[in-house]
Motif scaffolding. Structure first.
Motif, PDB file in Angstrom:
ATOM      1  N   THR A   1      15.250  33.478  41.416  1.00  0.00           N
ATOM      2  CA  THR A   1      14.192  32.547  41.844  1.00  0.00           C
ATOM      3  C   THR A   1      13.301  32.106  40.695  1.00  0.00           C
ATOM      4  O   THR A   1      12.435  31.259  40.893  1.00  0.00           O
TER       5      THR A   1
ATOM      6  N   GLY B   1      -1.400  26.074  40.323  1.00  0.00           N
ATOM      7  CA  GLY B   1      -1.056  27.486  40.463  1.00  0.00           C
ATOM      8  C   GLY B   1      -2.267  28.364  40.270  1.00  0.00           C
ATOM      9  O   GLY B   1      -3.142  28.063  39.455  1.00  0.00           O
TER      10      GLY B   1
ATOM     11  N   ARG C   1      -2.992  32.349  39.562  1.00  0.00           N
ATOM     12  CA  ARG C   1      -2.473  33.662  39.252  1.00  0.00           C
ATOM     13  C   ARG C   1      -3.591  34.523  38.676  1.00  0.00           C
ATOM     14  O   ARG C   1      -4.724  34.071  38.546  1.00  0.00           O
TER      15      ARG C   1
ATOM     16  N   GLU D   1       4.635  41.149  48.708  1.00  0.00           N
ATOM     17  CA  GLU D   1       3.844  40.033  49.220  1.00  0.00           C
ATOM     18  C   GLU D   1       2.851  40.548  50.263  1.00  0.00           C
ATOM     19  O   GLU D   1       3.232  41.243  51.208  1.00  0.00           O
TER      20      GLU D   1
ATOM     21  N   GLU E   1      -0.074  36.418  42.219  1.00  0.00           N
ATOM     22  CA  GLU E   1       0.122  34.972  42.260  1.00  0.00           C
ATOM     23  C   GLU E   1      -0.143  34.510  43.694  1.00  0.00           C
ATOM     24  O   GLU E   1       0.490  35.002  44.634  1.00  0.00           O
TER      25      GLU E   1
ATOM     26  N   THR F   1       0.189  32.376  46.868  1.00  0.00           N
ATOM     27  CA  THR F   1       1.220  31.485  47.402  1.00  0.00           C
ATOM     28  C   THR F   1       0.777  30.742  48.656  1.00  0.00           C
ATOM     29  O   THR F   1       1.498  29.884  49.146  1.00  0.00           O
ATOM     30  N   GLY F   2      -0.411  31.044  49.157  1.00  0.00           N
ATOM     31  CA  GLY F   2      -0.895  30.308  50.318  1.00  0.00           C
ATOM     32  C   GLY F   2      -2.337  30.650  50.610  1.00  0.00           C
ATOM     33  O   GLY F   2      -2.759  31.795  50.432  1.00  0.00           O
TER      34      GLY F   2
ATOM     35  N   THR G   1      -2.436  34.558  50.947  1.00  0.00           N
ATOM     36  CA  THR G   1      -1.146  35.193  50.728  1.00  0.00           C
ATOM     37  C   THR G   1      -0.887  35.283  49.228  1.00  0.00           C
ATOM     38  O   THR G   1      -1.086  34.313  48.506  1.00  0.00           O
ATOM     39  N   MET G   2      -0.484  36.461  48.776  1.00  0.00           N
ATOM     40  CA  MET G   2      -0.291  36.705  47.344  1.00  0.00           C
ATOM     41  C   MET G   2       0.993  37.474  47.118  1.00  0.00           C
ATOM     42  O   MET G   2       1.367  38.329  47.914  1.00  0.00           O
ATOM     43  N   LYS G   3       1.629  37.207  45.990  1.00  0.00           N
ATOM     44  CA  LYS G   3       2.674  38.084  45.487  1.00  0.00           C
ATOM     45  C   LYS G   3       2.028  38.973  44.427  1.00  0.00           C
ATOM     46  O   LYS G   3       1.306  38.477  43.552  1.00  0.00           O
TER      47      LYS G   3
END
Lengths: 71, 71, 71, 71, 71, 71, 71, 71, 71, 71, 71, 71
Positions: free
Chosen positions: A43, D44, D46, F10, F41, F43-44, F60-62
């Motif tokens: 990915t 982005g 982060r 996540e 990171e 993501t939402g 929402t995060m990774k």
């Protein structure tokens, strides 16, 4: 084929050598704790630069593995 | 760590040999004019075909580099 | 240059060796039936895992080829 | 309004305080070398984690600025 | 073909007339400062509305250009 | 640097106060069970509305963390 | 309406004149070998630059066409 | 500038002539019922094919308009 | 729970102060004309730059609200 | 409502019967090891073909579940 | 396993009954002309509305099939 | 065919039974207030989990409807 369920785990494999080796390293490490690894999907491909060299490749992968019945 | 700012430059590195070498070539060339290269991220892998061979790999990358205070 | 039209065919090349070889294998096979291959673009990198090894790379590609006038 | 052209530069602003401050820091730094900044778009969010704290926010942004006639 | 490196610059060309003219205007302006322009790719089509008319088209493009050896 | 492997988890951090606080809360909670947190990171960004107020932010995060050798 | 099946073919139409003409050219060429063309969807707009001019527009399209019963 | 709020409405403008005219037609029609139109953004370009001709262009757009205080 | 239907409206909330306040402003304004607001989801963060300052934040959001039976 | 944190796990549910059943199977299996399942989101629908039949549906889902305080 | 190559064909299966049946219909039709169908992946779910009923489901799918050596 | 304009409304249909029924419910409800519904496109499939069951399907859809001349 029964109604198997799979789980997907996201990891980042790394290597100073290149994309293929980073994939290989990541999967090997994941296989130390996860059983029944089945497939992977890349990915993201990133890396660090030292001076003007791609000094470390970082390949983000989703790895799918089959869940056992009692898992 | 102070509040550094980074700039991202998008380049296409090329090579007849493969993906890793195209990344390496692109970063080396970018390093001739940009200082403080820090990371790269692959955003596309394309190539030309000659006959039935992948004759030239073209890897699009974003390259991040730190801005100096007086830059 | 006249107003050429190109067609894009999506294939999956595979190899046990790595990403570059999977690309090469796929294009070679596509070239057996399609003429005037012009470019490729990688749209996915996946693979199978056997044990804890990336045992087979599967690279999805779009391949562009020029249509002839009477094709 | 004449047919102006704009250029888009991608940067990463950082801050230990949060998203808004990272945006502010990045734009201020970009304004030291670019004239006629017009808009930004966050692409982005982060950050780095130290221990269990979000210790540094990194906001990637595209910044648009108008090109002058003789620029 | 040697291992050329390309850089990609993102611009916004504008025109009151339409999409094609906005592309044309943006590339012409980019060519005043960048050499060896090679290709463009449209990444967004927007515009302003005055009353009930599309009064100004704004086409975001990535423009690729070849880096010279001593550039 | 050895060939480290990272895992990405996540999560959704929440807070009534805003985006930064939801990120902070989520990372703190994740750090209770995961060691070696390294980066996050977003993501939402979502939230609930009560009446006409953004009453609860949900980010929402990774979260990436380094795997130990015996982990 | 019976349960028709459609196939989607991806092509690149080109023209020195502009986006509309590149679409028109690509569809006309596709119609020489495919029957029952039904709709198209643009998935990319690129082009070549000669000097500082958009010298050739390349519009990637998906074209849908109805399969006949005995096709 | 006060803290204005904008609403975004998604429409499909159509025309047998081309992309620009489909945009123009859609915005004109939207302006019959919505006040304070401000900007548009193209999110899709499709069309119908009759025989081998692009017989009707369908451009999907998001249109932004400013909300009045008592609206 | 019966089979409720929700509608999603897209708005842009703005504020000179930051992302959270822009979200808050947008939802408050939407609540003047829409009943039963339920959730929001941020789909874009942009802003204007004045000099070298992020002078106005513009947060695009989708807002979901429940439809009443007779609505 | 306190500042709960949720974790998101990605799984693939399968079934020979169809999409709904694959979702149901996957969630049931996930519930054997995860507590406090809250929501799911489908991120992919694939399947295997045997002869000319869709013989096995594979639905990739993200499943959110609330973390307990001591979890 | 040898280095097989697969081709991916994109089709739209339709049905008045629902998503599963549209998938089934499309694959059956594709199997009339393509051999060695292997997998499918849903890339879009649309449909027509007659009055206030979803009168026809249209499921876009990518279908992968193995190429034979002499194909 | 004249130059019709369509508007797209985004809704979430729900059902305890499955994806098809959630689509059907959402369209029926939308048809109570919107005339000339023409097509729908699924943009998301989510749901709530009660215990270990998918207890409520939530299908997000874009619904297109033709605008009348005096609408």
């Amino acid at each position: 084929m029964s109604d198997r369920t799979y789980r997907i785990s996201e990891i980042v494999g790394t290597s100073p050598e290149g994309v293929d080796q980073a994939i290989t390293n990541g999967i090997k490490r994941a296989g130390q704790t996860l059983r029944h690894l089945d497939w992977f999907e890349v990915t993201g491909i990133r890396g660090q630069v030292t001076g003007t060299d791609a000094s470390h490749y970082q390949v983000t992968m989703k790895i799918g593995f089959r869940l056992e019945d009692d898992e």
